[in-house]
Design an enzyme around this catalytic site. Structure first.
Site, PDB file in Angstrom:
ATOM      1  CE  LYS A  60      -3.686   4.961  -1.569  1.00  0.00           C
ATOM      2  NZ  LYS A  60      -4.639   5.393  -2.625  1.00  0.00           N
ATOM      3  CE1 TYR A 103      -3.923   2.217   0.821  1.00  0.00           C
ATOM      4  CE2 TYR A 103      -2.514   3.152   2.528  1.00  0.00           C
ATOM      5  CZ  TYR A 103      -3.662   3.201   1.764  1.00  0.00           C
ATOM      6  OH  TYR A 103      -4.552   4.236   1.947  1.00  0.00           O
TER       7      TYR A 103
END
Length: 304
Positions: free
Chosen positions: A169, A165
């Site tokens: 991001k 993640y």
């Protein structure tokens, strides 16, 4: 002056729940026609249902707005192209893209499978790439576009158990930085929202009283600011619990070492000067870093 979106068409991905739903409802309330995109899967990306996005569409219509639902999987470019084409067929333009869709597959890096790593990258990064690519030519032709990436403190600062993640991001910020340069002459502005919100992505990570303080509705005003005609460009806006701040990547002024001085020992000796924040800058492009170092080198070559 109030911020309005009358006559604008917005696509919001992952808009069946949480932040995306809040964004879609707020854009519609201020006059935008909204494509409510949601695959309808679980938090880990499994499954699929159009029920959530259809419900959001009905809420918008009941309030007097215009909306349509589309269940495109943002990781599938053909499905995303179909979504954009349906929006064009219905309303003739796309002005705003909010790349919000995401999933979680949290585990420590030691325990994480590469499949789980890749899936999160595919949804967050490639999903943003696919949606942006699908609207890019339209925005260039109409000489107008507002694109918002959704980044995260997990990418900018790190968070245990979220290598996949966090990597995705941070990657969308690299995507943003270059799109800003390529879209500028076409009046396309690209920004990023870094939200802290209590949604189904975080519901089992926080106690109930904290979740109440982190309502998605306390993030969405920041999103609307990034979608406006007068939106900034290349801005990372952090938002949560009613707080708003910007995050910036700075580079220190650094040092110059002559060819005779080049060594890791010399760098370590001058580490304090290498890292000193005096005269640090937020560079406008990668070329600016090269210009800075070459300027230092040429200055050192001048006779004293």
């Amino acid at each position: 002056m109030s911020i309005e979106f009358k006559g604008k068409v917005a696509i919001v991905t992952g808009a069946g729940n949480g932040l995306g739903k809040s964004h879609a409802l707020a854009l519609a309330k201020r006059g935008a026609k909204v494509v409510v995109n949601d695959l309808g899967g679980a938090r880990d990306g499994s499954g699929g249902s159009s029920a959530a996005s259809e419900q959001v569409v009905q809420e918008i219509i009941a309030a007097g707005g215009e909306a349509m639902s589309h269940g495109a999987n943002v990781a599938d470019f053909a499905q995303v192209q179909d979504m954009v084409q349906q929006a064009m067929d219905k309303w003739g333009r796309v002005d705003i893209l909010v790349n919000n869709a995401g999933i979680l597959r949290d585990k420590s890096f030691a325990k994480m499978s590469l499949d789980d790593f890749k899936l999160v990258i595919d949804v967050h990064l490639m999903g943003s790439v696919n949606c942006t690519k699908a609207v890019w030519d339209t925005m260039r032709e109409q000489n107008y576009g507002r694109i918002v990436m959704t980044t995260s403190s997990s990418g900018m600062y790190g968070n245990f158990g979220q290598t996949n993640y966090g990597a995705a991001k941070m990657a969308v910020l690299g995507l943003m930085n270059t799109l800003v340069l390529e879209g500028a002459k076409h009046n396309i502005r690209v920004n990023a929202l870094a939200p802290t919100a209590g949604t189904r992505m975080t519901e089992d990570l926080m106690p109930e009283n904290i979740l109440g303080m982190l309502a998605p509705e306390y993030v969405t005003p920041g999103l609307l600011t990034l979608c406006d005609d007068d939106a900034p460009n290349r801005t990372i806006l952090s938002a949560g619990a009613g707080g708003y701040a910007t995050a910036t990547i700075y580079e220190t002024d650094g040092i110059f070492l002559s060819p005779e001085e080049q060594s890791p020992e010399a760098i370590r000796e001058q580490w304090q000067a290498v890292t000193a924040p005096d005269n640090q800058q937020a560079l406008e492009s990668g070329v600016k870093q090269s210009e800075k170092f070459l300027t230092k080198a040429m200055a050192a070559m001048q006779p004293s």
